[in-house]
Design a protein around this motif. Structure first.
Motif, PDB file in Angstrom:
ATOM      1  N   THR A  93      55.272  35.001  47.984  1.00 51.52           N
ATOM      2  CA  THR A  93      54.026  34.257  48.120  1.00 51.52           C
ATOM      3  C   THR A  93      53.323  34.574  49.433  1.00 51.52           C
ATOM      4  O   THR A  93      53.929  35.079  50.381  1.00 51.52           O
ATOM      5  N   ALA A  94      52.034  34.256  49.473  1.00 51.33           N
ATOM      6  CA  ALA A  94      51.233  34.434  50.680  1.00 51.33           C
ATOM      7  C   ALA A  94      50.438  33.162  50.933  1.00 51.33           C
ATOM      8  O   ALA A  94      50.024  32.480  49.992  1.00 51.33           O
ATOM      9  N   ASP A  95      50.223  32.843  52.206  1.00 48.74           N
ATOM     10  CA  ASP A  95      49.416  31.676  52.565  1.00 48.74           C
ATOM     11  C   ASP A  95      47.954  32.101  52.624  1.00 48.74           C
ATOM     12  O   ASP A  95      47.550  32.868  53.491  1.00 48.74           O
ATOM     13  N   THR A  96      47.157  31.613  51.676  1.00 46.20           N
ATOM     14  CA  THR A  96      45.732  31.943  51.612  1.00 46.20           C
ATOM     15  C   THR A  96      44.869  30.714  51.893  1.00 46.20           C
ATOM     16  O   THR A  96      43.715  30.668  51.472  1.00 46.20           O
ATOM     17  N   ASN A  97      45.454  29.724  52.561  1.00 52.64           N
ATOM     18  CA  ASN A  97      44.763  28.455  52.817  1.00 52.64           C
ATOM     19  C   ASN A  97      44.340  27.779  51.514  1.00 52.64           C
ATOM     20  O   ASN A  97      43.314  27.088  51.460  1.00 52.64           O
ATOM     21  N   GLY A  98      45.131  28.012  50.472  1.00 50.08           N
ATOM     22  CA  GLY A  98      44.877  27.380  49.188  1.00 50.08           C
ATOM     23  C   GLY A  98      43.913  28.122  48.289  1.00 50.08           C
ATOM     24  O   GLY A  98      43.726  27.740  47.129  1.00 50.08           O
ATOM     25  N   VAL A  99      43.292  29.193  48.780  1.00 46.55           N
ATOM     26  CA  VAL A  99      42.277  29.901  48.006  1.00 46.55           C
ATOM     27  C   VAL A  99      42.929  30.849  47.002  1.00 46.55           C
ATOM     28  O   VAL A  99      43.642  31.776  47.384  1.00 46.55           O
ATOM     29  N   VAL A 100      42.690  30.605  45.722  1.00 49.41           N
ATOM     30  CA  VAL A 100      43.159  31.478  44.650  1.00 49.41           C
ATOM     31  C   VAL A 100      42.093  32.510  44.302  1.00 49.41           C
ATOM     32  O   VAL A 100      42.381  33.614  43.858  1.00 49.41           O
ATOM     33  N   GLY A 101      40.829  32.147  44.506  1.00 49.27           N
ATOM     34  CA  GLY A 101      39.734  33.069  44.260  1.00 49.27           C
ATOM     35  C   GLY A 101      39.258  33.060  42.828  1.00 49.27           C
ATOM     36  O   GLY A 101      39.327  32.052  42.123  1.00 49.27           O
ATOM     37  N   LYS A 102      38.794  34.227  42.371  1.00 53.44           N
ATOM     38  CA  LYS A 102      38.234  34.381  41.030  1.00 53.44           C
ATOM     39  C   LYS A 102      38.984  35.486  40.291  1.00 53.44           C
ATOM     40  O   LYS A 102      38.457  36.583  40.089  1.00 53.44           O
TER      41      LYS A 102
END
Length: 267
Positions: A82-91
């Motif tokens: 996993t990676a920490d993306t500040n919660g952003v999954v995107g599109k």
């Protein structure tokens, strides 16, 4: 973060059934927040299972067992990075249109006291969503210290209802449902997520639920009202849906008593 997951489900049926159908949402998909290093689902008949992607983009196994006897065991095991993306999954590509997740369900109704102050529309969408997360925490209450393990951690037994996984995640699901209902009341697409949460320190981790809401600029963003944060690298997404009833990891016909044991830990 590399997270090792061991999820075992044991189903007990009343005698007299000649056929058992299993609907499994037990295969995480790779995406912006995670990659699947290894994964396998173990169940009698899994090699001949039908496989497809459902309307929400979840990977499904349909398993048919003839003359099931005794306890039926299903296991899902593997390692997810996993990676920490500040919660952003995107599109992510190939997903249904976000408007699908504006539909209100019986489990996702929120009183105006949760979302009413934001209907003027003066705040940014991100500010509104973070505000809703806080309002859900205020409405349902929070423990003195947010737990690193949810109610579904370890072993538990439940009488499997027709479709709902609400009993497996009584706290986390209720918080997610209230957040989703409040977002949809403001015409913001929001969806239910079920997955795994690795413990912050030494511990088993477990099954967990949270929400995602849609922002036109950033795409899907995760919000965990139970923990009052956006998902970090400790979160593994498993399945999404309108609510818990459409994102059940295991659905069976006939229904039976289900016991689950989940370990999710960083390695």
């Amino acid at each position: 973060m590399r997270i090792e997951i061991d999820h075992t489900l044991t189903l007990s049926l009343q005698p007299g059934w000649n056929q058992l159908m299993l609907h499994l949402l037990l295969t995480p998909a790779a995406g912006p927040t995670q990659s699947v290093e290894t994964w396998r689902v173990e169940a009698a008949g899994i090699d001949n299972a039908g496989q497809f992607v459902d309307a929400f983009g979840n990977r499904v196994h349909l398993v048919n067992q003839s003359r099931p006897e005794g306890e039926i065991t299903i296991a899902a095991r593997g390692i997810v990075v996993t990676a920490d993306t500040n919660g952003v999954v995107g599109k992510p590509t190939g997903e249904p249109v976000p408007a699908l997740y504006k539909r209100v369900t019986a489990l996702t109704k929120a009183p105006v006291t949760v979302w009413g102050k934001y209907r003027s529309g003066t705040e940014t969408r991100l500010d509104i969503l973070h505000g809703l997360m806080g309002r859900v925490g205020e409405t349902l209450g929070l423990p003195e210290a947010a737990p690193v393990q949810m109610q579904a951690t370890g072993e538990q037994k439940q009488s499997q209802g027709p479709t709902s996984d609400e009993a497996a995640l009584p706290d986390a699901a209720a918080y997610a449902h209230l957040f989703i209902g409040a977002a949809r009341a403001l015409d913001i697409p929001a969806r239910f997520v079920v997955g795994y949460l690795a413990a912050a320190e030494a511990g088993a981790g477990g099954l967990h639920a949270w929400a995602e809401a849609y922002d036109e600029r950033l795409g899907w963003i995760g919000f965990d009202p139970r923990q009052q944060l956006c998902p970090t690298e400790r979160y593994v997404r498993l399945a999404v849906g309108l609510d818990a009833e459409t994102a059940v990891p295991l659905r069976t016909v006939p229904v039976g008593e289900l016991a689950q044991s989940v370990v999710a830990k960083g390695i």
